[in-house]
Design a protein around this motif. Sequence first.
Motif, PDB file in Angstrom:
ATOM      1  N   HIS A  69       3.084  12.104  -1.067  1.00 31.07           N
ATOM      2  CA  HIS A  69       3.788  11.820   0.179  1.00 31.07           C
ATOM      3  C   HIS A  69       5.278  12.104   0.025  1.00 31.07           C
ATOM      4  O   HIS A  69       5.775  12.260  -1.078  1.00 31.07           O
ATOM      5  CB  HIS A  69       3.618  10.343   0.561  1.00 31.07           C
ATOM      6  CG  HIS A  69       2.220   9.970   0.900  1.00 31.07           C
ATOM      7  ND1 HIS A  69       1.224   9.845  -0.037  1.00 31.07           N
ATOM      8  CD2 HIS A  69       1.651   9.688   2.089  1.00 31.07           C
ATOM      9  CE1 HIS A  69       0.096   9.496   0.555  1.00 31.07           C
ATOM     10  NE2 HIS A  69       0.329   9.394   1.848  1.00 31.07           N
ATOM     11  N   TRP A  70       5.963  12.128   1.168  1.00 30.11           N
ATOM     12  CA  TRP A  70       7.424  12.239   1.195  1.00 30.11           C
ATOM     13  C   TRP A  70       7.949  11.327   2.291  1.00 30.11           C
ATOM     14  O   TRP A  70       7.204  10.923   3.190  1.00 30.11           O
ATOM     15  CB  TRP A  70       7.872  13.685   1.411  1.00 30.11           C
ATOM     16  CG  TRP A  70       7.468  14.273   2.731  1.00 30.11           C
ATOM     17  CD1 TRP A  70       6.248  14.809   3.047  1.00 30.11           C
ATOM     18  CD2 TRP A  70       8.262  14.360   3.907  1.00 30.11           C
ATOM     19  NE1 TRP A  70       6.247  15.232   4.344  1.00 30.11           N
ATOM     20  CE2 TRP A  70       7.473  14.971   4.909  1.00 30.11           C
ATOM     21  CE3 TRP A  70       9.561  13.996   4.210  1.00 30.11           C
ATOM     22  CZ2 TRP A  70       7.949  15.203   6.184  1.00 30.11           C
ATOM     23  CZ3 TRP A  70      10.036  14.236   5.487  1.00 30.11           C
ATOM     24  CH2 TRP A  70       9.229  14.835   6.456  1.00 30.11           C
ATOM     25  N   THR A  71       9.242  10.973   2.200  1.00 26.00           N
ATOM     26  CA  THR A  71       9.842  10.098   3.196  1.00 26.00           C
ATOM     27  C   THR A  71      11.330  10.396   3.337  1.00 26.00           C
ATOM     28  O   THR A  71      11.918  11.072   2.489  1.00 26.00           O
ATOM     29  CB  THR A  71       9.617   8.608   2.842  1.00 26.00           C
ATOM     30  OG1 THR A  71      10.005   7.803   3.948  1.00 26.00           O
ATOM     31  CG2 THR A  71      10.394   8.200   1.605  1.00 26.00           C
ATOM     32  N   LEU A  72      11.906   9.891   4.400  1.00 23.44           N
ATOM     33  CA  LEU A  72      13.333  10.037   4.686  1.00 23.44           C
ATOM     34  C   LEU A  72      14.010   8.680   4.523  1.00 23.44           C
ATOM     35  O   LEU A  72      13.360   7.641   4.699  1.00 23.44           O
ATOM     36  CB  LEU A  72      13.535  10.561   6.105  1.00 23.44           C
ATOM     37  CG  LEU A  72      12.969  11.955   6.361  1.00 23.44           C
ATOM     38  CD1 LEU A  72      13.003  12.268   7.851  1.00 23.44           C
ATOM     39  CD2 LEU A  72      13.753  12.992   5.572  1.00 23.44           C
ATOM     40  N   PRO A  73      15.313   8.653   4.225  1.00 22.49           N
ATOM     41  CA  PRO A  73      15.990   7.368   4.041  1.00 22.49           C
ATOM     42  C   PRO A  73      15.951   6.526   5.312  1.00 22.49           C
ATOM     43  O   PRO A  73      16.161   7.032   6.405  1.00 22.49           O
ATOM     44  CB  PRO A  73      17.419   7.759   3.677  1.00 22.49           C
ATOM     45  CG  PRO A  73      17.579   9.170   4.106  1.00 22.49           C
ATOM     46  CD  PRO A  73      16.214   9.783   4.093  1.00 22.49           C
ATOM     47  N   GLY A  74      15.634   5.266   5.138  1.00 19.45           N
ATOM     48  CA  GLY A  74      15.606   4.337   6.258  1.00 19.45           C
ATOM     49  C   GLY A  74      14.389   4.450   7.155  1.00 19.45           C
ATOM     50  O   GLY A  74      14.265   3.714   8.118  1.00 19.45           O
ATOM     51  N   ASP A  75      13.479   5.369   6.860  1.00 19.77           N
ATOM     52  CA  ASP A  75      12.315   5.578   7.723  1.00 19.77           C
ATOM     53  C   ASP A  75      11.248   4.501   7.499  1.00 19.77           C
ATOM     54  O   ASP A  75      10.679   3.995   8.439  1.00 19.77           O
ATOM     55  CB  ASP A  75      11.721   6.963   7.460  1.00 19.77           C
ATOM     56  CG  ASP A  75      10.711   7.392   8.496  1.00 19.77           C
ATOM     57  OD1 ASP A  75      10.182   6.535   9.206  1.00 19.77           O
ATOM     58  OD2 ASP A  75      10.451   8.598   8.599  1.00 19.77           O
ATOM     59  N   ASP A 124       0.811  -1.220   0.000  1.00 15.82           N
ATOM     60  CA  ASP A 124       0.000   0.000   0.000  1.00 15.82           C
ATOM     61  C   ASP A 124       0.850   1.279   0.000  1.00 15.82           C
ATOM     62  O   ASP A 124       0.336   2.372   0.231  1.00 15.82           O
ATOM     63  CB  ASP A 124      -0.961   0.006   1.177  1.00 15.82           C
ATOM     64  CG  ASP A 124      -0.262  -0.003   2.531  1.00 15.82           C
ATOM     65  OD1 ASP A 124       0.962  -0.275   2.582  1.00 15.82           O
ATOM     66  OD2 ASP A 124      -0.928   0.255   3.542  1.00 15.82           O
ATOM     67  N   PHE A 125       2.153   1.160  -0.296  1.00 17.09           N
ATOM     68  CA  PHE A 125       3.023   2.335  -0.358  1.00 17.09           C
ATOM     69  C   PHE A 125       2.527   3.240  -1.482  1.00 17.09           C
ATOM     70  O   PHE A 125       2.163   2.767  -2.555  1.00 17.09           O
ATOM     71  CB  PHE A 125       4.469   1.902  -0.624  1.00 17.09           C
ATOM     72  CG  PHE A 125       5.500   2.914  -0.243  1.00 17.09           C
ATOM     73  CD1 PHE A 125       5.788   3.175   1.089  1.00 17.09           C
ATOM     74  CD2 PHE A 125       6.200   3.611  -1.210  1.00 17.09           C
ATOM     75  CE1 PHE A 125       6.758   4.101   1.451  1.00 17.09           C
ATOM     76  CE2 PHE A 125       7.171   4.539  -0.862  1.00 17.09           C
ATOM     77  CZ  PHE A 125       7.448   4.781   0.476  1.00 17.09           C
ATOM     78  N   PRO A 126       2.475   4.564  -1.258  1.00 20.83           N
ATOM     79  CA  PRO A 126       1.941   5.477  -2.275  1.00 20.83           C
ATOM     80  C   PRO A 126       2.679   5.372  -3.610  1.00 20.83           C
ATOM     81  O   PRO A 126       3.866   5.051  -3.665  1.00 20.83           O
ATOM     82  CB  PRO A 126       2.141   6.860  -1.652  1.00 20.83           C
ATOM     83  CG  PRO A 126       2.239   6.607  -0.183  1.00 20.83           C
ATOM     84  CD  PRO A 126       2.875   5.264  -0.036  1.00 20.83           C
ATOM     85  N   ALA A 127       1.979   5.683  -4.681  1.00 20.61           N
ATOM     86  CA  ALA A 127       2.529   5.542  -6.035  1.00 20.61           C
ATOM     87  C   ALA A 127       3.603   6.574  -6.348  1.00 20.61           C
ATOM     88  O   ALA A 127       4.539   6.288  -7.091  1.00 20.61           O
ATOM     89  CB  ALA A 127       1.400   5.627  -7.055  1.00 20.61           C
ATOM     90  N   GLN A 128       3.483   7.790  -5.823  1.00 21.89           N
ATOM     91  CA  GLN A 128       4.462   8.841  -6.094  1.00 21.89           C
ATOM     92  C   GLN A 128       4.914   9.456  -4.771  1.00 21.89           C
ATOM     93  O   GLN A 128       4.125  10.091  -4.079  1.00 21.89           O
ATOM     94  CB  GLN A 128       3.865   9.921  -6.992  1.00 21.89           C
ATOM     95  CG  GLN A 128       3.513   9.417  -8.371  1.00 21.89           C
ATOM     96  CD  GLN A 128       3.063  10.525  -9.290  1.00 21.89           C
ATOM     97  OE1 GLN A 128       3.325  11.704  -9.063  1.00 21.89           O
ATOM     98  NE2 GLN A 128       2.366  10.161 -10.348  1.00 21.89           N
ATOM     99  N   VAL A 129       6.194   9.244  -4.458  1.00 17.83           N
ATOM    100  CA  VAL A 129       6.736   9.675  -3.165  1.00 17.83           C
ATOM    101  C   VAL A 129       8.047  10.432  -3.376  1.00 17.83           C
ATOM    102  O   VAL A 129       8.926   9.973  -4.103  1.00 17.83           O
ATOM    103  CB  VAL A 129       6.993   8.454  -2.250  1.00 17.83           C
ATOM    104  CG1 VAL A 129       7.557   8.893  -0.907  1.00 17.83           C
ATOM    105  CG2 VAL A 129       5.717   7.654  -2.053  1.00 17.83           C
ATOM    106  N   ALA A 173       5.720   6.765   4.817  1.00 18.15           N
ATOM    107  CA  ALA A 173       5.478   7.857   3.882  1.00 18.15           C
ATOM    108  C   ALA A 173       4.563   8.870   4.575  1.00 18.15           C
ATOM    109  O   ALA A 173       3.534   8.497   5.143  1.00 18.15           O
ATOM    110  CB  ALA A 173       4.820   7.336   2.613  1.00 18.15           C
ATOM    111  N   TYR A 174       4.974  10.128   4.545  1.00 20.11           N
ATOM    112  CA  TYR A 174       4.224  11.201   5.224  1.00 20.11           C
ATOM    113  C   TYR A 174       3.393  11.966   4.200  1.00 20.11           C
ATOM    114  O   TYR A 174       3.909  12.406   3.180  1.00 20.11           O
ATOM    115  CB  TYR A 174       5.186  12.151   5.934  1.00 20.11           C
ATOM    116  CG  TYR A 174       6.023  11.460   6.969  1.00 20.11           C
ATOM    117  CD1 TYR A 174       5.528  11.197   8.242  1.00 20.11           C
ATOM    118  CD2 TYR A 174       7.311  11.013   6.661  1.00 20.11           C
ATOM    119  CE1 TYR A 174       6.291  10.553   9.193  1.00 20.11           C
ATOM    120  CE2 TYR A 174       8.082  10.370   7.601  1.00 20.11           C
ATOM    121  CZ  TYR A 174       7.569  10.124   8.864  1.00 20.11           C
ATOM    122  OH  TYR A 174       8.344   9.475   9.800  1.00 20.11           O
ATOM    123  N   LEU A 175       2.137  12.149   4.486  1.00 16.21           N
ATOM    124  CA  LEU A 175       1.228  12.886   3.609  1.00 16.21           C
ATOM    125  C   LEU A 175       1.595  14.354   3.607  1.00 16.21           C
ATOM    126  O   LEU A 175       1.894  14.942   4.650  1.00 16.21           O
ATOM    127  CB  LEU A 175      -0.211  12.719   4.108  1.00 16.21           C
ATOM    128  CG  LEU A 175      -1.330  13.288   3.257  1.00 16.21           C
ATOM    129  CD1 LEU A 175      -1.375  12.626   1.890  1.00 16.21           C
ATOM    130  CD2 LEU A 175      -2.665  13.121   3.967  1.00 16.21           C
TER     131      LEU A 175
END
Length: 83
Positions: free
Chosen positions: A71-77, A11-16, A80-82
């Motif tokens: 969404h966006w994310t950080l390495p190793g996190d 369920d990871f977002p399609a564009q991050v 995914a943050y909205l």
Amino acid sequence: MQIINATPPADFPAQVIVAHDAKFAASHPNDVYWLRVKGVGADVRAHQLTGAIGPGHARQIARMMGFEPTHWTLPGDGRAYLF
């Protein structure tokens, strides 16, 4: 060597928007952010967001390229943050 599972959940977002780690960012300050775009099946494309300063600016650049990251994310996190 430590083996990690880097496969995102189904369920990871399609564009991050993704940030590179701090070591890479320090040596490549114009290439800190990139866009991960899920394709069909296991296909994943990466688009460099050159010159982006922060996740919000990276999102603006991605939108100018015709994408719509949610969404966006950080390495190793792993999360995914909205926006």
